[in-house]
Design a protein around this motif. Structure first.
Motif, PDB file in Angstrom:
ATOM      1  N   MET A   1      -8.958   6.985   4.434  1.00 54.32           N
ATOM      2  CA  MET A   1      -8.492   5.719   4.967  1.00 54.32           C
ATOM      3  C   MET A   1      -7.413   5.991   6.017  1.00 54.32           C
ATOM      4  SD  MET A   1      -8.315   3.344   1.540  1.00 54.32           S
ATOM      5  CE  MET A   1      -8.594   1.811   2.365  1.00 54.32           C
ATOM      6  N   ASN A   2      -7.479   5.254   7.107  1.00 57.95           N
ATOM      7  CA  ASN A   2      -6.479   5.442   8.148  1.00 57.95           C
ATOM      8  C   ASN A   2      -5.320   4.455   7.971  1.00 57.95           C
ATOM      9  OD1 ASN A   2      -7.108   2.937   9.440  1.00 57.95           O
ATOM     10  ND2 ASN A   2      -8.756   3.925  10.577  1.00 57.95           N
ATOM     11  N   ALA A   3      -4.318   4.583   8.833  1.00 59.53           N
ATOM     12  CA  ALA A   3      -3.103   3.778   8.707  1.00 59.53           C
ATOM     13  C   ALA A   3      -3.403   2.283   8.806  1.00 59.53           C
ATOM     14  CB  ALA A   3      -2.086   4.194   9.775  1.00 59.53           C
ATOM     15  N   GLY A  31      -4.438  12.933   1.043  1.00 56.57           N
ATOM     16  CA  GLY A  31      -3.545  12.670  -0.079  1.00 56.57           C
ATOM     17  C   GLY A  31      -2.110  12.417   0.306  1.00 56.57           C
ATOM     18  N   ARG A  32      -1.889  11.895   1.517  1.00 49.42           N
ATOM     19  CA  ARG A  32      -0.520  11.742   2.014  1.00 49.42           C
ATOM     20  C   ARG A  32      -0.399  10.511   2.894  1.00 49.42           C
ATOM     21  NH1 ARG A  32       1.328  12.729   6.708  1.00 49.42           N
ATOM     22  NH2 ARG A  32       3.485  13.170   7.089  1.00 49.42           N
ATOM     23  N   VAL A  33       0.758   9.838   2.799  1.00 51.60           N
ATOM     24  CA  VAL A  33       1.077   8.730   3.702  1.00 51.60           C
ATOM     25  C   VAL A  33       2.534   8.841   4.145  1.00 51.60           C
ATOM     26  CG1 VAL A  33      -0.599   7.097   2.725  1.00 51.60           C
ATOM     27  CG2 VAL A  33       1.748   7.090   1.888  1.00 51.60           C
ATOM     28  N   VAL A  64       0.855   4.705  -4.403  1.00 51.88           N
ATOM     29  CA  VAL A  64      -0.433   4.022  -4.581  1.00 51.88           C
ATOM     30  C   VAL A  64      -1.255   4.159  -3.301  1.00 51.88           C
ATOM     31  CG1 VAL A  64      -1.566   1.784  -4.940  1.00 51.88           C
ATOM     32  CG2 VAL A  64       0.394   2.423  -6.355  1.00 51.88           C
ATOM     33  N   LEU A  65      -0.618   3.985  -2.153  1.00 49.75           N
ATOM     34  CA  LEU A  65      -1.331   4.128  -0.879  1.00 49.75           C
ATOM     35  C   LEU A  65      -1.821   5.563  -0.679  1.00 49.75           C
ATOM     36  CD1 LEU A  65       0.980   1.913   1.363  1.00 49.75           C
ATOM     37  CD2 LEU A  65      -1.287   1.314   0.457  1.00 49.75           C
ATOM     38  N   ALA A  66      -1.014   6.550  -1.045  1.00 51.76           N
ATOM     39  CA  ALA A  66      -1.450   7.947  -0.947  1.00 51.76           C
ATOM     40  C   ALA A  66      -2.639   8.210  -1.860  1.00 51.76           C
ATOM     41  CB  ALA A  66      -0.288   8.896  -1.280  1.00 51.76           C
ATOM     42  N   MET A  67      -2.634   7.604  -3.038  1.00 47.76           N
ATOM     43  CA  MET A  67      -3.774   7.731  -3.955  1.00 47.76           C
ATOM     44  C   MET A  67      -5.030   7.100  -3.349  1.00 47.76           C
ATOM     45  SD  MET A  67      -3.259   9.524  -6.635  1.00 47.76           S
ATOM     46  CE  MET A  67      -4.742   9.003  -7.492  1.00 47.76           C
ATOM     47  N   MET A  68      -4.864   5.993  -2.638  1.00 50.10           N
ATOM     48  CA  MET A  68      -6.008   5.374  -1.976  1.00 50.10           C
ATOM     49  C   MET A  68      -6.605   6.314  -0.936  1.00 50.10           C
ATOM     50  SD  MET A  68      -4.618   1.467  -1.637  1.00 50.10           S
ATOM     51  CE  MET A  68      -5.983   0.900  -0.629  1.00 50.10           C
ATOM     52  N   VAL A  69      -5.750   7.011  -0.199  1.00 53.71           N
ATOM     53  CA  VAL A  69      -6.235   7.994   0.776  1.00 53.71           C
ATOM     54  C   VAL A  69      -6.972   9.110   0.034  1.00 53.71           C
ATOM     55  CG1 VAL A  69      -5.554   9.700   2.507  1.00 53.71           C
ATOM     56  CG2 VAL A  69      -4.453   7.453   2.470  1.00 53.71           C
ATOM     57  N   GLY A  72     -10.206   7.588  -1.381  1.00 57.19           N
ATOM     58  CA  GLY A  72     -11.066   6.937  -0.405  1.00 57.19           C
ATOM     59  C   GLY A  72     -11.227   5.443  -0.617  1.00 57.19           C
ATOM     60  N   GLU A  73     -10.519   4.909  -1.599  1.00 61.27           N
ATOM     61  CA  GLU A  73     -10.588   3.481  -1.913  1.00 61.27           C
ATOM     62  C   GLU A  73      -9.479   3.137  -2.899  1.00 61.27           C
ATOM     63  OE1 GLU A  73     -14.224   2.653  -4.025  1.00 61.27           O
ATOM     64  OE2 GLU A  73     -13.771   4.080  -5.597  1.00 61.27           O
ATOM     65  N   PHE A  74      -9.255   1.834  -3.095  1.00 60.33           N
ATOM     66  CA  PHE A  74      -8.331   1.418  -4.141  1.00 60.33           C
ATOM     67  C   PHE A  74      -9.039   1.532  -5.475  1.00 60.33           C
ATOM     68  CE2 PHE A  74      -6.772  -1.798  -7.109  1.00 60.33           C
ATOM     69  CZ  PHE A  74      -5.472  -1.340  -7.251  1.00 60.33           C
ATOM     70  N   ARG A  75      -8.353   2.083  -6.434  1.00 67.04           N
ATOM     71  CA  ARG A  75      -8.839   2.161  -7.809  1.00 67.04           C
ATOM     72  C   ARG A  75      -7.696   1.696  -8.695  1.00 67.04           C
ATOM     73  NH1 ARG A  75     -10.692   7.695 -10.736  1.00 67.04           N
ATOM     74  NH2 ARG A  75     -10.685   6.848 -12.830  1.00 67.04           N
ATOM     75  N   PRO A  76      -7.970   0.837  -9.684  1.00 66.57           N
ATOM     76  CA  PRO A  76      -6.883   0.386 -10.555  1.00 66.57           C
ATOM     77  C   PRO A  76      -6.158   1.573 -11.193  1.00 66.57           C
ATOM     78  CG  PRO A  76      -8.840  -0.928 -10.935  1.00 66.57           C
ATOM     79  CD  PRO A  76      -9.246   0.210 -10.033  1.00 66.57           C
TER      80      PRO A  76
END
Length: 133
Positions: A1-3, A31-33, A64-69, A72-76
Motif C-alpha cells: 500500500m502506498n502513502a 513493513g514501514r511507514v 497499525v498502518l505499518a501492519m497494513m503495508v 497488503g490490507e487492513f486486517r482486524p
C-alpha cells in the motif's frame, strides 16, 4: 500500500478523534511507514510540551498502518502491549513518527516506533505487540 492509499484508510478504520489528530502519511516501505504529526494546541499540556498520550496514540496508529503495508490490507488486530520511553520533549510544530514491523506471525506481530523532533532528534521510542484477529 502506498502513502495515498493509507491516508484514505485513516478515517475509515480509526476513531474520529484519531482522524482529528491530523496524521499525514509521508512514506511507506516494506513493513514501514513514516507519518507527520502536527503538534496541535490540544496536544500540549501545562508544561508547554506535547503530552505523552498524544505520542502514544500516534505510535499505536502508525503501527497499525505499518501492519497494513506488511499485510497488503487492513486486517482486524488489537494492541496487546505498547511500551513507550520518553527521551526528550517534542519541540516544534510537528514530529515525525516512524513505525517498523519487526516480525509478523500468524497470530502475533511485533513492532518498533520512533518519534522524532523535526531536527531528527529522538523524542520517544515505543515497542508494540499486536494480536491478529
Amino acid at each position: 500500500m502506498n502513502a495515498a492509499q493509507l491516508q484514505e484508510q485513516i478515517p475509515r478504520i480509526f476513531a474520529p478523534w484519531i482522524t482529528a489528530m491530523g496524521l499525514e502519511v509521508l512514506e511507506t516501505g516494506p513493513g514501514r511507514v513514516l507519518l507527520k504529526l502536527p503538534v496541535k494546541r490540544e496536544f500540549v499540556h501545562v508544561g508547554g510540551v506535547m503530552c505523552g498520550q498524544a505520542a502514544m496514540a500516534a505510535a499505536d496508529t502508525a503501527m497499525v498502518l505499518a501492519m497494513m503495508v506488511e499485510l497488503g490490507e487492513f486486517r482486524p488486530m488489537t494492541t496487546v502491549q505498547l511500551q513507550t520511553s520518553f527521551l526528550r520533549p517534542v519541540s516544534g510544530d510537528h514530529c515525525l513518527v516512524t513505525a517498523t514491523v519487526l516480525r509478523s506471525g500468524k497470530s502475533l506481530a511485533f513492532g518498533s516506533i520512533d518519534i522524532a523532533n523535526p531536527d531528527g532528534r529522538l523524542a520517544a521510542q515505543a515497542t508494540t505487540t499486536y494480536a491478529l484477529l
